[in-house]
Each structure stands twice: as structure tokens, then as C-alpha cells.
Design a protein around this motif. Structure first.
Motif, PDB file in Angstrom:
ATOM      1  N   THR A  42      -1.790 -13.852   3.198  1.00 23.22           N
ATOM      2  CA  THR A  42      -3.079 -14.529   3.319  1.00 23.22           C
ATOM      3  C   THR A  42      -3.381 -14.868   4.777  1.00 23.22           C
ATOM      4  O   THR A  42      -4.511 -14.689   5.245  1.00 23.22           O
ATOM      5  CB  THR A  42      -3.083 -15.818   2.477  1.00 23.22           C
ATOM      6  OG1 THR A  42      -2.741 -15.504   1.124  1.00 23.22           O
ATOM      7  CG2 THR A  42      -4.449 -16.474   2.504  1.00 23.22           C
ATOM      8  N   SER A  48     -12.043 -14.100   1.412  1.00 22.21           N
ATOM      9  CA  SER A  48     -10.631 -13.781   1.184  1.00 22.21           C
ATOM     10  C   SER A  48      -9.992 -14.760   0.210  1.00 22.21           C
ATOM     11  O   SER A  48      -9.178 -14.371  -0.635  1.00 22.21           O
ATOM     12  CB  SER A  48      -9.869 -13.788   2.514  1.00 22.21           C
ATOM     13  OG  SER A  48     -10.357 -12.783   3.376  1.00 22.21           O
ATOM     14  N   LEU A  90      -8.494 -13.850  -3.530  1.00 22.75           N
ATOM     15  CA  LEU A  90      -7.154 -14.233  -3.974  1.00 22.75           C
ATOM     16  C   LEU A  90      -7.219 -14.984  -5.299  1.00 22.75           C
ATOM     17  O   LEU A  90      -6.371 -14.789  -6.181  1.00 22.75           O
ATOM     18  CB  LEU A  90      -6.480 -15.101  -2.909  1.00 22.75           C
ATOM     19  CG  LEU A  90      -5.037 -15.532  -3.199  1.00 22.75           C
ATOM     20  CD1 LEU A  90      -4.126 -14.320  -3.316  1.00 22.75           C
ATOM     21  CD2 LEU A  90      -4.529 -16.475  -2.098  1.00 22.75           C
ATOM     22  N   GLN A 126      -0.481 -18.173  -6.844  1.00 17.77           N
ATOM     23  CA  GLN A 126      -1.731 -17.563  -6.373  1.00 17.77           C
ATOM     24  C   GLN A 126      -2.925 -18.454  -6.674  1.00 17.77           C
ATOM     25  O   GLN A 126      -3.808 -18.637  -5.824  1.00 17.77           O
ATOM     26  CB  GLN A 126      -1.934 -16.201  -7.039  1.00 17.77           C
ATOM     27  CG  GLN A 126      -1.329 -15.037  -6.296  1.00 17.77           C
ATOM     28  CD  GLN A 126      -1.898 -13.720  -6.786  1.00 17.77           C
ATOM     29  OE1 GLN A 126      -2.126 -13.525  -7.972  1.00 17.77           O
ATOM     30  NE2 GLN A 126      -2.123 -12.801  -5.873  1.00 17.77           N
ATOM     31  N   SER A 130      -4.933 -20.197  -3.568  1.00 24.62           N
ATOM     32  CA  SER A 130      -6.324 -19.765  -3.382  1.00 24.62           C
ATOM     33  C   SER A 130      -7.289 -20.936  -3.540  1.00 24.62           C
ATOM     34  O   SER A 130      -8.258 -21.064  -2.777  1.00 24.62           O
ATOM     35  CB  SER A 130      -6.676 -18.659  -4.372  1.00 24.62           C
ATOM     36  OG  SER A 130      -6.521 -19.093  -5.713  1.00 24.62           O
TER      37      SER A 130
END
Length: 264
Positions: free
Chosen positions: A38, A67, A71, A122, A126
Motif C-alpha cells: 500500500t 487506492s 483495497l 485488508q 483500507s
């Protein structure tokens, strides 16, 4: 019935957690790998915009949000991780253990293989990134946009994974299809980039053939108020989801009829 499946999901979650928790170092490395990837994406956007005047009207903060949203969409897609190894299970005749159970076979195949730890990592990373980017860039995000963004993303995740499943089910007829599947779905790597930097034909492919744009691009532009959803857009998305679902279920049932214990 619902209570029964909720118990099964809880059991699969516990098993998944126990499998990864035994190797605490691996658990840490998975998180570190996620954070590294990331960070690299953020660094890429920063470096790129430092050397060019603009990228399709996208600013760094917007690309960072893009981004982070991507994610987030990937984390939801992790619930369909069971499709990855399904071809080998079909070929080796390993579906017997699922077919002999008094539960939905497809449900068992999908949820037994979900890596709940990676999904949670994740999801949380995110979500935290989305909040940090929004606060740092002083973005004003409307509640309505959040809701619509989540709806589009959820439907996009379903559509993409229905198509992923349909291609995977081809293993019932052709055996090894991993290379073919990888070739077709290799286009999903484009989810890392805003749709409007691609040529028009490529945009069509990434929207209606390999519809990864519904998982990353459209949820982001809706969230950032760069696009408003029309009724026609929503109806098309709903129809797309319904059609892919029908194909998904139909091909699954046709495939199961062809399945044999010594291979599909």
C-alpha cells in the motif's frame, strides 16, 4: 436454516484463525506485506505527479483515496477466495466431501477456504486509510455518496466474482483452466489505475467484460462526488448483476452434473 449457516460460517472463521495464528510470524509478515504494498502504491502516485502536470484531472489526495477504496474492494472480494483452488478440487475428485454434506456445496467450497485473518487485515487497513486520507486532505464526503459508493462496490464485487466463478466452473468441462483464467482476469491489475486514463475501448472492457471498474473506479468517483449516479446507470448495474448471477448458478449446476469422483 439461516442459524445453521451462521454456525458454519463461525466454525470456518475459527478454523481459519487457528490455522494462521499458529504461525504468529507469518501473521505479522502478512500485515507487513500489505502495508508495504500500500505504501508503495502511494509513493508511486506521489512520484508520478511530481514529474507530470496532471493525470486525467486526478490530484494526489484523490489518487490516494482511489487506492484506499480499491483495497477496500479487494478485501470484500476475499470472501470468494475459494474459487482459486476449485479447478484442482474438481480434477482430483475432491468435491465428494462437500457433496456428501447436508449443506449447500457451493457455500462450503467458498467459505471453507476464506482466509479470515487476511480479510480482516485488508478491511481494517483500507478503512483506516480512507479515514486518514479524507481527514488529511480535508475532504467533504456526503453520507449519500458513501451509501451509493458502497452499493456500487458491493454489486461490482458480486458481478466480478460471478464472472470469476463462471470461468472457474469451466474446469468441469476442460480440466486445468488456471492459465486461461489468469490470462482473462489478468486485466484486473488495471484496477490500480483510474479508468479515465485508458482509451475508450479499454474503458468498455474494464466496465462490461472484466468489470473491475465497478469495484474500484466508480465507487471512488461517486465517493469523491466526481460523478453522480443516474437511475439508468443503477438499473444497468442491477441488470448486469442479475444476468451474471443467473449464468453463475446455471453453469454451476450444469458443471456439478458432469462431476465425477475421479475428476470433473
Amino acid at each position: 436454516m439461516i442459524k445453521k449457516y451462521m454456525k458454519l460460517i463461525r466454525r470456518f472463521v475459527i478454523i481459519s484463525w487457528q490455522e494462521i495464528y499458529i504461525f504468529k510470524f507469518e501473521l505479522f509478515m502478512v500485515l507487513l506485506h500489505l502495508l508495504f504494498n500500500t505504501s508503495f502504491v502511494f509513493l508511486f502516485w506521489y512520484s508520478l505527479l511530481s514529474n507530470i502536470e496532471g493525470l486525467g484531472g486526478w490530484e494526489f489526495s484523490q489518487l490516494a483515496m482511489f487506492s484506499a477504496v480499491t483495497l477496500f474492494g479487494e478485501s470484500l472480494g476475499g470472501l470468494f477466495f475459494g474459487f482459486r483452488d476449485l479447478p484442482s478440487k474438481i480434477i482430483m475428485g475432491e468435491l465428494d466431501k462437500y457433496l456428501s454434506r447436508p449443506i449447500n456445496t457451493l457455500f462450503a467450497v467458498l467459505f471453507e477456504s476464506v482466509s479470515i485473518v487476511y480479510f480482516i487485515q485488508q478491511f481494517l487497513v483500507s478503512l483506516i486509510l480512507i479515514i486518514i486520507v479524507a481527514i488529511n486532505a480535508k475532504m467533504i464526503i456526503k453520507v449519500n455518496n458513501i451509501i451509493m459508493s458502497l452499493i456500487v462496490m458491493f454489486m461490482g464485487v458480486l458481478i466480478y466474482n460471478f464472472i470469476y466463478g463462471i470461468i472457474t466452473f469451466m474446469a468441469f468441462w476442460f480440466g486445468r483452466i488456471e492459465v486461461f483464467r489468469g490470462l482473462i482476469l489478468g486485466l484486473t491489475e488495471s484496477k490500480q489505475y483510474p479508468l479515465d486514463i485508458f482509451p475508450s475501448k479499454m474503458r468498455m472492457i474494464l466496465t462490461y467484460v472484466v468489470p473491475i471498474a465497478f469495484v474500484s473506479y466508480y465507487p471512488t468517483v461517486i465517493l469523491l462526488d466526481k460523478m453522480s449516479i443516474s437511475l439508468m446507470f443503477f438499473l444497468k448495474l442491477l441488470a448486469f448483476c442479475f444476468i451474471t448471477f443467473i449464468l453463475f448458478i446455471t453453469i454451476w449446476h450444469l458443471g456439478i452434473k458432469r462431476y465425477e469422483s475421479n475428476g470433473g
